[in-house]
Design a protein around this motif. Structure first.
Motif, PDB file in Angstrom:
ATOM      1  N   ALA A   1       0.847  -1.201   0.034  1.00 26.68           N
ATOM      2  CA  ALA A   1       0.087   0.100   0.112  1.00 26.68           C
ATOM      3  C   ALA A   1       0.854   1.110  -0.075  1.00 26.68           C
ATOM      4  CB  ALA A   1      -1.083  -0.054   1.160  1.00 26.68           C
ATOM      5  N   LEU A   2       1.907   1.229   0.826  1.00 28.96           N
ATOM      6  CA  LEU A   2       2.789   2.426   0.813  1.00 28.96           C
ATOM      7  C   LEU A   2       3.568   2.689  -0.493  1.00 28.96           C
ATOM      8  CD1 LEU A   2       4.193   1.948   4.422  1.00 28.96           C
ATOM      9  CD2 LEU A   2       2.667   3.586   3.710  1.00 28.96           C
ATOM     10  N   VAL A   3       4.090   1.376  -1.143  1.00 31.34           N
ATOM     11  CA  VAL A   3       4.601   1.607  -2.294  1.00 31.34           C
ATOM     12  C   VAL A   3       3.533   2.166  -3.391  1.00 31.34           C
ATOM     13  CG1 VAL A   3       5.732   0.313  -4.172  1.00 31.34           C
ATOM     14  CG2 VAL A   3       6.524  -0.169  -1.919  1.00 31.34           C
ATOM     15  N   LEU A   4       2.629   1.664  -3.484  1.00 37.14           N
ATOM     16  CA  LEU A   4       1.401   2.178  -4.244  1.00 37.14           C
ATOM     17  C   LEU A   4       1.288   3.727  -4.025  1.00 37.14           C
ATOM     18  CD1 LEU A   4      -0.481   1.564  -6.658  1.00 37.14           C
ATOM     19  CD2 LEU A   4      -2.187   0.592  -4.759  1.00 37.14           C
ATOM     20  N   ALA A   5       1.118   4.032  -3.073  1.00 39.61           N
ATOM     21  CA  ALA A   5       0.752   5.453  -2.743  1.00 39.61           C
ATOM     22  C   ALA A   5       2.109   6.114  -3.303  1.00 39.61           C
ATOM     23  CB  ALA A   5       0.771   5.662  -1.243  1.00 39.61           C
ATOM     24  N   PHE A   6       3.209   5.723  -2.950  1.00 36.32           N
ATOM     25  CA  PHE A   6       4.431   6.274  -3.665  1.00 36.32           C
ATOM     26  C   PHE A   6       4.430   6.480  -5.086  1.00 36.32           C
ATOM     27  CE2 PHE A   6       8.930   6.485  -4.710  1.00 36.32           C
ATOM     28  CZ  PHE A   6       9.408   7.583  -4.181  1.00 36.32           C
ATOM     29  N   CYS A   7       4.136   5.512  -5.582  1.00 34.46           N
ATOM     30  CA  CYS A   7       4.106   5.337  -7.211  1.00 34.46           C
ATOM     31  C   CYS A   7       3.138   6.229  -7.677  1.00 34.46           C
ATOM     32  CB  CYS A   7       3.735   3.616  -7.594  1.00 34.46           C
ATOM     33  SG  CYS A   7       5.303   2.809  -7.340  1.00 34.46           S
ATOM     34  N   LEU A   8       2.109   6.300  -7.166  1.00 35.82           N
ATOM     35  CA  LEU A   8       0.945   7.250  -7.768  1.00 35.82           C
ATOM     36  C   LEU A   8       1.392   8.540  -7.587  1.00 35.82           C
ATOM     37  CD1 LEU A   8      -2.508   5.769  -6.386  1.00 35.82           C
ATOM     38  CD2 LEU A   8      -1.361   5.639  -8.673  1.00 35.82           C
ATOM     39  N   TYR A   9       1.939   9.197  -6.425  1.00 35.12           N
ATOM     40  CA  TYR A   9       2.559  10.436  -6.153  1.00 35.12           C
ATOM     41  C   TYR A   9       3.522  10.836  -7.158  1.00 35.12           C
ATOM     42  CZ  TYR A   9       4.556  14.538  -4.049  1.00 35.12           C
ATOM     43  OH  TYR A   9       5.211  15.790  -3.812  1.00 35.12           O
ATOM     44  N   THR A  10       4.414   9.746  -7.274  1.00 31.73           N
ATOM     45  CA  THR A  10       5.395  10.210  -8.037  1.00 31.73           C
ATOM     46  C   THR A  10       5.047  10.151  -9.447  1.00 31.73           C
ATOM     47  OG1 THR A  10       6.343   8.081  -8.149  1.00 31.73           O
ATOM     48  CG2 THR A  10       7.364   9.698  -6.688  1.00 31.73           C
ATOM     49  N   LEU A  11       4.443   9.315  -9.976  1.00 28.39           N
ATOM     50  CA  LEU A  11       3.960   9.254 -11.158  1.00 28.39           C
ATOM     51  C   LEU A  11       3.371  10.524 -11.723  1.00 28.39           C
ATOM     52  CD1 LEU A  11       3.526   7.701 -14.143  1.00 28.39           C
ATOM     53  CD2 LEU A  11       1.122   6.948 -13.018  1.00 28.39           C
ATOM     54  N   LYS A  12       2.397  11.302 -10.936  1.00 30.01           N
ATOM     55  CA  LYS A  12       1.788  12.414 -10.890  1.00 30.01           C
ATOM     56  C   LYS A  12       2.999  13.479 -11.175  1.00 30.01           C
ATOM     57  CE  LYS A  12      -0.953  15.964  -8.604  1.00 30.01           C
ATOM     58  NZ  LYS A  12      -0.319  16.807  -8.064  1.00 30.01           N
ATOM     59  N   SER A  13       3.874  13.572 -10.355  1.00 27.88           N
ATOM     60  CA  SER A  13       5.098  14.451 -10.577  1.00 27.88           C
ATOM     61  C   SER A  13       5.833  14.284 -11.921  1.00 27.88           C
ATOM     62  CB  SER A  13       6.092  14.283  -9.379  1.00 27.88           C
ATOM     63  OG  SER A  13       5.539  14.531  -8.143  1.00 27.88           O
TER      64      SER A  13
ATOM     65  N   SER B   1       8.316   6.730 -15.342  1.00 27.53           N
ATOM     66  CA  SER B   1       6.989   6.776 -15.411  1.00 27.53           C
ATOM     67  C   SER B   1       6.630   5.081 -15.764  1.00 27.53           C
ATOM     68  CB  SER B   1       6.318   7.578 -16.180  1.00 27.53           C
ATOM     69  OG  SER B   1       6.689   9.072 -15.975  1.00 27.53           O
ATOM     70  N   ALA B   2       7.150   4.585 -16.644  1.00 25.50           N
ATOM     71  CA  ALA B   2       6.861   3.125 -17.083  1.00 25.50           C
ATOM     72  C   ALA B   2       7.291   2.442 -15.984  1.00 25.50           C
ATOM     73  CB  ALA B   2       7.967   2.773 -18.083  1.00 25.50           C
ATOM     74  N   MET B   3       8.457   2.462 -15.164  1.00 25.21           N
ATOM     75  CA  MET B   3       8.652   1.699 -13.902  1.00 25.21           C
ATOM     76  C   MET B   3       7.571   1.726 -13.006  1.00 25.21           C
ATOM     77  SD  MET B   3      11.556   2.078 -11.182  1.00 25.21           S
ATOM     78  CE  MET B   3      10.769   3.630 -10.442  1.00 25.21           C
ATOM     79  N   VAL B   4       6.967   2.949 -12.587  1.00 25.29           N
ATOM     80  CA  VAL B   4       5.953   3.273 -11.432  1.00 25.29           C
ATOM     81  C   VAL B   4       4.788   2.615 -11.821  1.00 25.29           C
ATOM     82  CG1 VAL B   4       7.135   4.751 -10.080  1.00 25.29           C
ATOM     83  CG2 VAL B   4       5.450   5.688 -11.730  1.00 25.29           C
ATOM     84  N   VAL B   5       4.327   2.765 -13.186  1.00 22.48           N
ATOM     85  CA  VAL B   5       3.151   2.059 -13.552  1.00 22.48           C
ATOM     86  C   VAL B   5       2.996   0.654 -13.695  1.00 22.48           C
ATOM     87  CG1 VAL B   5       1.795   1.868 -15.835  1.00 22.48           C
ATOM     88  CG2 VAL B   5       2.459   4.108 -15.287  1.00 22.48           C
TER      89      VAL B   5
ATOM     90  N   ASP C   1       1.087  -4.175 -11.012  1.00 14.09           N
ATOM     91  CA  ASP C   1       1.794  -5.328 -10.195  1.00 14.09           C
ATOM     92  C   ASP C   1       1.081  -5.446  -8.892  1.00 14.09           C
ATOM     93  OD1 ASP C   1       3.651  -7.808 -10.445  1.00 14.09           O
ATOM     94  OD2 ASP C   1       4.010  -7.188  -8.554  1.00 14.09           O
ATOM     95  N   ILE C   2       0.869  -4.295  -8.194  1.00 14.38           N
ATOM     96  CA  ILE C   2       0.324  -4.536  -6.753  1.00 14.38           C
ATOM     97  C   ILE C   2      -1.133  -4.602  -6.954  1.00 14.38           C
ATOM     98  CG2 ILE C   2       0.008  -3.233  -4.755  1.00 14.38           C
ATOM     99  CD1 ILE C   2       2.628  -1.943  -5.077  1.00 14.38           C
ATOM    100  N   LEU C   3      -1.914  -3.844  -7.939  1.00 11.91           N
ATOM    101  CA  LEU C   3      -3.066  -3.872  -8.180  1.00 11.91           C
ATOM    102  C   LEU C   3      -3.476  -5.465  -8.622  1.00 11.91           C
ATOM    103  CD1 LEU C   3      -3.972  -0.443  -9.434  1.00 11.91           C
ATOM    104  CD2 LEU C   3      -4.406  -1.164  -7.297  1.00 11.91           C
ATOM    105  N   VAL C   4      -2.930  -5.855  -9.664  1.00  9.85           N
ATOM    106  CA  VAL C   4      -3.409  -7.175 -10.200  1.00  9.85           C
ATOM    107  C   VAL C   4      -3.023  -8.162  -8.977  1.00  9.85           C
ATOM    108  CG1 VAL C   4      -2.738  -8.879 -11.777  1.00  9.85           C
ATOM    109  CG2 VAL C   4      -2.650  -6.457 -12.774  1.00  9.85           C
ATOM    110  N   GLY C   5      -1.916  -8.048  -8.216  1.00 12.83           N
ATOM    111  CA  GLY C   5      -2.005  -9.100  -7.202  1.00 12.83           C
ATOM    112  C   GLY C   5      -3.184  -8.924  -6.181  1.00 12.83           C
TER     113      GLY C   5
END
Length: 163
Positions: free
Chosen positions: A94-106, A134-138, A143-147
């Motif tokens: 959950a923390l990694v997903l939140a970080f990914c979403l935040y940094t993707l926006k940036s 961006s490709a990495m965080v997506v 991967d997290i969401l599919v899991g």
């Protein structure tokens, strides 16, 4: 269905990694050959190899996440409590997903700024280089969401030897 589509995306990304690594190797080899055999170094090969290496690094970070091979604190796993281990893994996800979403926006802002800036030699828009993040965080986020959607458990941790 979701896991099948995700498996195709994973395979395509792994194939892309092979292509990028091969292209980087060829660019570096060409640089050496032209420099020493012909006495005239290639101007573009170093820049191409650098940008390919950046993309390889970002996509490889996703592969490391996929296999849970990043450096991690594993103190919870030493407690040998499966519920606590599963809870901590979900919390980390959950923390990694939140970080990914935040940094993707940036990263979208960075890509927009650098889209009109060409690279020095190849004159490639720098947004192409920065899009690797961006490709990495997506990929990590998916991967997290599919899991979660597939109900898959995170890969089992390596058993801790008893002393």
């Amino acid at each position: 269905m979701i896991t099948r589509i995700w498996t195709l995306i994973e395979r395509a990304t792994l194939a892309l990694l092979v292509v990028l690594f091969s292209a980087m190797t060829l660019a570096c080899t060409a640089q050496v050959v032209w420099r020493y055999a012909f006495g005239d170094p290639l101007v573009w090969s170093e820049e191409l190899a650098r940008y390919l290496f950046i993309w390889i690094g970002y996509l490889s970070a996703w592969v490391a996440w996929k296999h849970r091979a990043h450096i991690a604190l594993d103190a919870v796993t030493y407690l040998n409590n499966p519920r606590l281990t599963a809870l901590s893994q979900r919390l980390v996800e959950a923390l990694v997903l939140a970080f990914c979403l935040y940094t993707l926006k940036s990263s979208f802002a960075l890509i927009a700024i650098t889209h009109s800036q060409p690279s020095a030699v190849l004159e490639l828009p720098m947004s192409v280089v920065y899009a690797g993040y961006s490709a990495m965080v997506v990929l990590i986020g998916l991967d997290i969401l599919v899991g979660w959607l597939a109900g898959a458990q995170a890969p089992a941790q390596v058993p801790v030897p008893e002393v």
